[in-house]
Design a protein around this motif. Structure first.
Motif, PDB file in Angstrom:
ATOM      1  N   LEU A  78      64.420  73.250   5.487  1.00 62.92           N
ATOM      2  CA  LEU A  78      64.108  71.981   6.145  1.00 62.92           C
ATOM      3  C   LEU A  78      63.730  70.877   5.149  1.00 62.92           C
ATOM      4  O   LEU A  78      64.220  69.742   5.278  1.00 62.92           O
ATOM      5  CB  LEU A  78      63.045  72.165   7.229  1.00 62.92           C
ATOM      6  N   PHE A 113      67.151  71.486  14.229  1.00 62.31           N
ATOM      7  CA  PHE A 113      66.927  70.314  13.376  1.00 62.31           C
ATOM      8  C   PHE A 113      68.228  69.529  13.251  1.00 62.31           C
ATOM      9  O   PHE A 113      68.252  68.305  13.389  1.00 62.31           O
ATOM     10  CB  PHE A 113      66.428  70.785  11.999  1.00 62.31           C
ATOM     11  N   ARG A 117      68.725  65.782  14.387  1.00 62.47           N
ATOM     12  CA  ARG A 117      68.540  64.789  13.320  1.00 62.47           C
ATOM     13  C   ARG A 117      69.796  64.419  12.544  1.00 62.47           C
ATOM     14  O   ARG A 117      69.854  63.347  11.942  1.00 62.47           O
ATOM     15  CB  ARG A 117      67.487  65.324  12.326  1.00 62.47           C
TER      16      ARG A 117
END
Ligand SMILES: NC(=O)c1ccc[n+]([C@@H]2O[C@H](COP(=O)([O-])OP(=O)(O)OC[C@H]3O[C@@H](n4cnc5c(N)ncnc54)[C@H](OP(=O)(O)O)[C@@H]3O)[C@@H](O)[C@H]2O)c1
Length: 280
Positions: A78, A113, A117
């Motif tokens: 991440l 994620f 995003r």
């Protein structure tokens, strides 16, 4: 297409195939691994953030493979993804697994994620690789080639084994197609097989006796750790065997044909192409 594609795990099973295919297509790509060995290679270590910015320089698309043998790869991935977004990467193609649901602890949080995003993304969820049977490091290959048997606790459960070439071809489309796929692709071969059926195909193709040995879960774990696998990873793999036994991988999808325009390779064709390896 302008800019570079960064291929993490670029020397591995899928990464090296993707790099070769992008080369054939004349697409500029940079191969990332811990040991760089050429002008189009870059040193990249998930665990060493100082290698991340140089790997990302000039890059607008990234193929992502999780760091191996790590309990929760998202802790390393991440921060890298945040950095990649800040440096202008517009598309990510993540190699996940058919066994990992989106949002699940670990790699599943990376799926989520990216969906939330990333400007563009694809999540590849392949079933088990046919290459597991020929990669010398893999326990299935070691026991098949050495002892003529594959040992699992999968019982009569079926798996949609898929060739890494087919996975790589889907990845290439997801990386270079003009429109980002923005979806998860479950990727299988053309049929779901039990390990006993796999062994029977190998026996027919090679002329060598091959069989599947079903063991209980404790014995499967014991064998993996005896072969040098860390305990948590062995437990994870046995958990996957249990899921197979319960039918979780008994499916085939049309992803390879739909995305690449060519049919996926059958296990029989794969076995014929690698018959010499199994004959030892
Ligand atoms: N095998 C299966 O049946 C199966 C099924 C579904 C999904 N998958 C998934 O496939 C993935 C593995 O993909 P693969 O088979 O293409 O790769 P692979 O052949 O296992 O190779 C791993 C690659 O990652 C690099 N690497 C390892 N540790 C690294 C680190 N700390 N930092 C940077 N690079 C590192 C390796 O190069 P260096 O060692 O030189 O760094 C190598 O290029 C796993 O996430 C697995 O869960 C596998």
């Amino acid at each position: 297409m302008s800019g570079h594609i960064l291929i993490t795990g670029g020397t591995g099973n899928t990464g090296r195939r993707i790099a070769a295919r992008l080369g054939e297509l004349g697409v500029s790509a940079r191969v990332a691994s811990r040991a760089a060995s050429g002008s189009d290679h870059v040193v990249f270590d998930w665990a060493d953030p100082s290698t991340h910015a140089p790997a990302l320089s000039g890059v607008d698309r990234v193929y992502l493979i999780a760091p191996g043998m790590v309990e929760d790869p998202s802790t390393l991935m991440l921060p890298f993804l945040e950095r990649a977004l800040a440096s202008g990467v517009g598309r990510f193609v993540l190699l996940s697994s058919s066994a990992i649901p989106e949002g699940a602890p670990g790699l599943g949080t990376v799926d989520r994620f990216l969906r939330e995003r990333a400007p563009g993304f694809a999540i590849l969820k392949p079933s088990w690789f046919m290459q597991n049977f020929v990669e010398p490091r893999h326990p299935h290959a070691a026991s098949l080639i050495g002892e003529g048997k594959v040992v699992t606790s999968t019982g009569a459960g079926r798996v949609g084994f898929v060739d890494a070439d087919d996975i790589a071809e889907v990845a290439v489309r997801a990386l270079v197609d003009e429109t980002s796929h923005d979806t998860a692709h479950v990727i299988t071969g053309p049929e779901a097989l039990t390990y006993a059926e796999v062994a029977a195909i190998l026996e027919r193709v090679t002329g060598r006796p091959m069989r599947h040995e079903h063991v209980d879960d404790d014995e499967a774990r014991r064998r993996l750790t005896a072969a040098g696998m860390p305990e948590p990873y062995a437990a994870l793999l046995v958990g996957l065997d249990i899921a197979i036994r319960d039918g979780a991988e008994d499916r085939v999808t049309d992803t390879v044909l739909r995305v690449t325009g060519r049919a996926p390779r059958s296990f029989e064709a794969f076995a014929r192409a690698h018959a010499r390896v199994f004959r030892g």
